[in-house]
Enzyme design. Structure first.
Site, PDB file in Angstrom:
ATOM      1  N   ASP A  89     -48.399  -1.852 -92.707  1.00 53.63           N
ATOM      2  CA  ASP A  89     -48.540  -0.590 -93.407  1.00 53.63           C
ATOM      3  C   ASP A  89     -48.659  -0.921 -94.902  1.00 53.63           C
ATOM      4  O   ASP A  89     -48.499  -2.066 -95.333  1.00 53.63           O
ATOM      5  CB  ASP A  89     -47.383   0.363 -93.112  1.00 53.63           C
ATOM      6  CG  ASP A  89     -47.804   1.814 -93.356  1.00 53.63           C
ATOM      7  OD1 ASP A  89     -48.840   2.036 -94.001  1.00 53.63           O
ATOM      8  OD2 ASP A  89     -47.092   2.730 -92.911  1.00 53.63           O
TER       9      ASP A  89
HETATM   10  C1  BGC Z   1     -48.925   5.272 -94.183  1.00 57.35           C
HETATM   11  C2  BGC Z   1     -49.852   4.937 -93.042  1.00 57.35           C
HETATM   12  C3  BGC Z   1     -51.280   4.978 -93.488  1.00 57.35           C
HETATM   13  C4  BGC Z   1     -51.444   4.032 -94.660  1.00 57.35           C
HETATM   14  C5  BGC Z   1     -52.852   3.964 -95.186  1.00 57.35           C
HETATM   15  C6  BGC Z   1     -49.232   4.464 -95.419  1.00 57.35           C
HETATM   16  O1  BGC Z   1     -48.519   4.887 -96.525  1.00 57.35           O
HETATM   17  O2  BGC Z   1     -47.587   5.042 -93.777  1.00 57.35           O
HETATM   18  O3  BGC Z   1     -49.623   5.809 -91.956  1.00 57.35           O
HETATM   19  O4  BGC Z   1     -52.126   4.655 -92.425  1.00 57.35           O
HETATM   20  O5  BGC Z   1     -50.613   4.468 -95.707  1.00 57.35           O
HETATM   21  O6  BGC Z   1     -53.229   5.098 -95.820  1.00 57.35           O
END
Ligand code: BGC
Length: 751
Positions: A291
């Protein structure tokens, strides 16, 4: 890198490995032939080029987290960054793709990812809303629509489905999942993966799915985002892991790690999750991405002393790609040179990334997803809007409808009141991807006026969503007095759920509760329509209004769908997938709880030393699976083909459901099972089947379910997964409170 050398490499690859490869249908395994092509390419790569393939940077087109560095274009051209997210449109992705293909030595194309969660531009309801439809076909269709649109806008990869089980509505991200239940979570995870990926990733209309966030992110302590998770392996395996596994079994090719730690080990450094379970037990051979900056966060987590250390931990735990953190880019080279990371470990990560690029077909045709013509035809097409409308109409949940407040008659005088009635942006929810408020053709108010006629409809905002300003109360009350019925459109602002949007107070925010009380005190029939991304605490409102309709954030066609429900053109059929508590103190509250050694019996309210609260009932305000229709459904007794299920066989159970009301309608017939005695404590009931059936008024439909040993398996005392002989109760009904039951025994299980 010039064009000639790019062509040379391609020719070389073609000689080494002719591309006869074809993706195996419905499989999570890389198609045959691709691994040879990947290996050939790997042999040509320098250490720096390999590391570049493990790097994923955001573009400035959209920002979904803290941006750590500028200059993603330079990083692409220098080969330091092989993958981009938050960029879209055929034109822009083509521009970036050109940099990778024409300006790097090997010309390996970029992979483009984005959070296409419930639609790209044609937004359907938020994921939790979609789950409330219990309509797997439609959920798959909605994901397919999202994939087609995203792919037409240059995207290869969506960061979805999010399959985290959500049992704590304080956590803002319950809005992104499918609710509290593992069984439903599994079915919806499969539907979404199938929708995104289709049968063939080489098909230009599909995108890679990314199961997230592995693992148990939904169990963040106290419902606070990014918080710690601590749970038994039994709960992890029984409740939280099944939906990730189901998504992988359905073919999902990528997995995203979660931000949380699990029993002391952050998921992004957790080889138990990412290697032992994901790779070894489940046989996953796709790609694992972190993430957003999750490797960097190993430092504040307190398991890495610096970035170098963090990078080594993540790589050794099985993380293939670093999202936005730049740690692999800055430190992997040194780690390989020092021998802290083996070249083989890096090679495996690079293989996993390259395999996807071959599977998508972009190694042979890097611009195949950048198609302006297709983009024009696909985005917000009439067909897509119709899917979003259907999804919205089916995901609304009618929680109360006394005195036939709904549906509204087109000639009734209606006062529309509330800060969300005329909002476009709020209809879209928090993950709106490339969705735009201006693509909303009708707010709820617009669509009410269309149904009821402007001569019959007045509007006043009444109050803001979240301030203490009551200046609008007087006008709202005046208009309500003159109306036959009042429709209040209230709730949470779109930004009050989603990532980093947790709340400890789940009431309607601001002065909305006061306005609702003042309006209901007038004695007019009041219909309360509310938007939310979570289960809310709305006991007082639910008692004082006549009708209550939960519309979530219903998407780009949500205004029309909601008004069509209010005016009876659509009959609501959604059912809650998250329990609604009476107050925050009951959280976490879910239907499949354990009995305890001192269960409280509500028929003996004076009993002491029982598992209960002094100040509130144990029961929820609205249970999981609950939702009304404009018609009524009556259930017959359950018939069972045999009251003994012999291991290896199956039994049939059925009910007849009669539509005894005045409207055609759809009902979600739900089957729950209670395992009465086992080697470990078992939930009071667990969902094990459901069918959404359409029954016309006056008709009766027989609904059948088959039960076999598989449905009765759990983690036994010794942590083996299997069933145990014993007595079981089946409940079938319209929600998790179902009491219509029959018993059977299971015999002959081999231990
Ligand atoms: C979120 C994810 C997301 C990623 C990319 C993160 O902050 O937890 O769910 O896919 O950002 O945008």
């Amino acid at each position: 890198m010039n064009r000639l050398s790019y062509l040379f490499i391609l020719m070389l690859l073609a000689v080494i490995m002719p591309s006869e490869a074809k993706k195996k249908k419905g499989s999570s395994v890389a198609p045959k032939g691709i691994s040879e092509r990947v290996d050939s390419l790997l042999q040509l790569m320098t250490l720096e080029e390999k590391i570049g393939q493990t790097v994923l940077f955001t573009s400035r087109w959209d920002v979904t987290g803290p941006v750590l560095r500028d200059g993603e274009e330079d990083a692409i051209k220098s080969g330091q960054c092989g993958n981009i997210f938050n960029a879209h449109t055929a034109e822009y992705t083509r521009k970036l793709q050109k940099m990778a293909v024409e300006e790097t030595r090997l010309g390996i194309p970029l992979l483009f990812g984005y959070d296409v969660i419930h639609g790209h531009q044609t937004l359907a309801p938020i994921s939790l809303g979609e789950s409330a439809s219990w309509d797997l076909e439609l959920i798959e269709k909605s994901a397919r629509m999202a994939a087609r649109e995203a792919a037409a806008c240059g995207l290869h990869w969506t960061f979805a489905p999010m399959v985290d089980i959500g049992r704590d509505p304080r956590w803002g991200r319950v809005s992104e999942g499918a609710g509290e239940d593992p069984y439903l979570g599994i079915e919806i995870a499969k539907a979404r993966v199938k929708g995104f990926q289709g049968d063939d990733l080489a098909d230009k209309e599909t995108v890679l799915a990314c199961v997230k966030h592995m693992a148990a992110y939904g169990a963040a302590q106290a419902g606070r985002d990014y918080n710690s998770v601590d749970m038994s392996e039994r709960v992890l395996r029984e409740t939280y892991l099944p939906a990730y596994k189901a998504a992988i079994d359905a073919g999902a090719r990528t997995v995203m790690t979660s931000f949380n730690d699990l029993d002391g080990v952050p998921a992004t450094a957790n080889s138990f999750l990412l290697k032992d379970i994901l790779r070894d037990e489940w046989g996953f051979d796709g790609m694992v991405v972190t993430d957003y900056t999750a490797i960097n966060e190993l430092i504040p987590h307190g398991v890495a002393k610096d970035e170098y250390d963090a990078g080594v931990l993540a790589m050794k735990a099985g993380v293939d790609m670093d999202m936005e953190g730049g740690i692999y880019m800055d430190h992997l080279k040194k780690a390989i040179e020092n021998g802290d990371v083996a070249m083989e470990e890096l090679d495996n990560a690079v293989r996993n990334v390259l395999a996807l690029k071959f599977e998508l077909g972009i190694m042979d045709d890097p611009y195949r997803y950048c198609d302006e013509e297709r983009e024009k035809e696909e985005v917000l097409s009439a067909q897509n809007r119709e899917t979003a409308y259907q999804m919205a109409a089916k995901s609304c949940v009618l929680l109360k409808n006394d005195n036939s407040a709904l549906p509204i008659n087109a000639n009734e005088k209606v006062a529309v009141i509330g800060p969300l009635a005329n909002s476009k942006r709020d209809l879209l929810g928090s993950w709106k991807a490339a969705g735009k408020p201006q693509s909303v053709q009708a707010t709820i108010l617009d669509a009410i006026i269309k149904n009821g006629g402007s001569e019959n409809v007045t509007f006043s905002k009444g109050c803001d969503i979240n301030t203490d300003n009551k200046a609008g109360f007087a006008k709202a009350i005046e208009q309500a007095k003159k109306a036959d019925k009042v429709i209040m459109v209230m709730g949470e602002k779109w930004s009050m759920s989603g990532e980093a949007a947790c709340r400890t107070n789940l009431d309607f925010p601001g002065v909305q509760p006061e306005l609702i009380q003042e309006i209901t005190a007038l004695g007019k029939p009041v219909v309360l329509v509310f938007m939310t991304g979570r289960a809310m605490t709305i006991q007082k409102e639910s008692e004082s209004v006549d009708a209550l309709l939960n519309v979530w954030y219903p998407g780009v066609e949500g205004g029309r769908a909601v008004a069509d429900i209010l005016y009876g053109k659509e009959n609501p059929s959604g059912k809650l997938t998250m329990t609604f508590p009476r107050n925050v103190g009951q959280i976490p509250i879910f239907y499949s709880y354990k009995r305890t050694g001192r269960p409280f019996d509500p028929s003996k309210p004076k009993d002491t030393y029982k598992s209960r609260y002094l100040d509130v009932q144990n029961t929820p305000l609205f249970p999981f699976g609950y939702g009304l229709s404009y018609t009524q459904f009556e259930y017959s007794d359950i018939t069972i083909s045999n009251s003994e299920l012999v291991s290896g066989n199956s039994i049939e159970v059925s009910v007849s459901v009669t539509n005894s009301g005045n409207y055609d309608g759809e009902e979600v017939v739900q089957l729950y099972i209670w395992d009465q005695v086992a080697s470990v404590t078992r939930p009071v009931k667990e969902l094990k089947g459901f069918k959404k059936v359409k029954i016309n008024k006056g008709d009766t439909q027989k609904v059948n379910f088959t039960i076999n040993e598989e449905d009765l398996k759990f983690y036994r005392k010794d942590m083996t997964f299997g069933a145990e002989d014993g007595q079981f109760t089946i409940y079938i009904g319209s929600d998790s409170d179902a009491s219509n039951s029959v018993e059977f025994s299971l015999t002959g299980v081999k231990l």
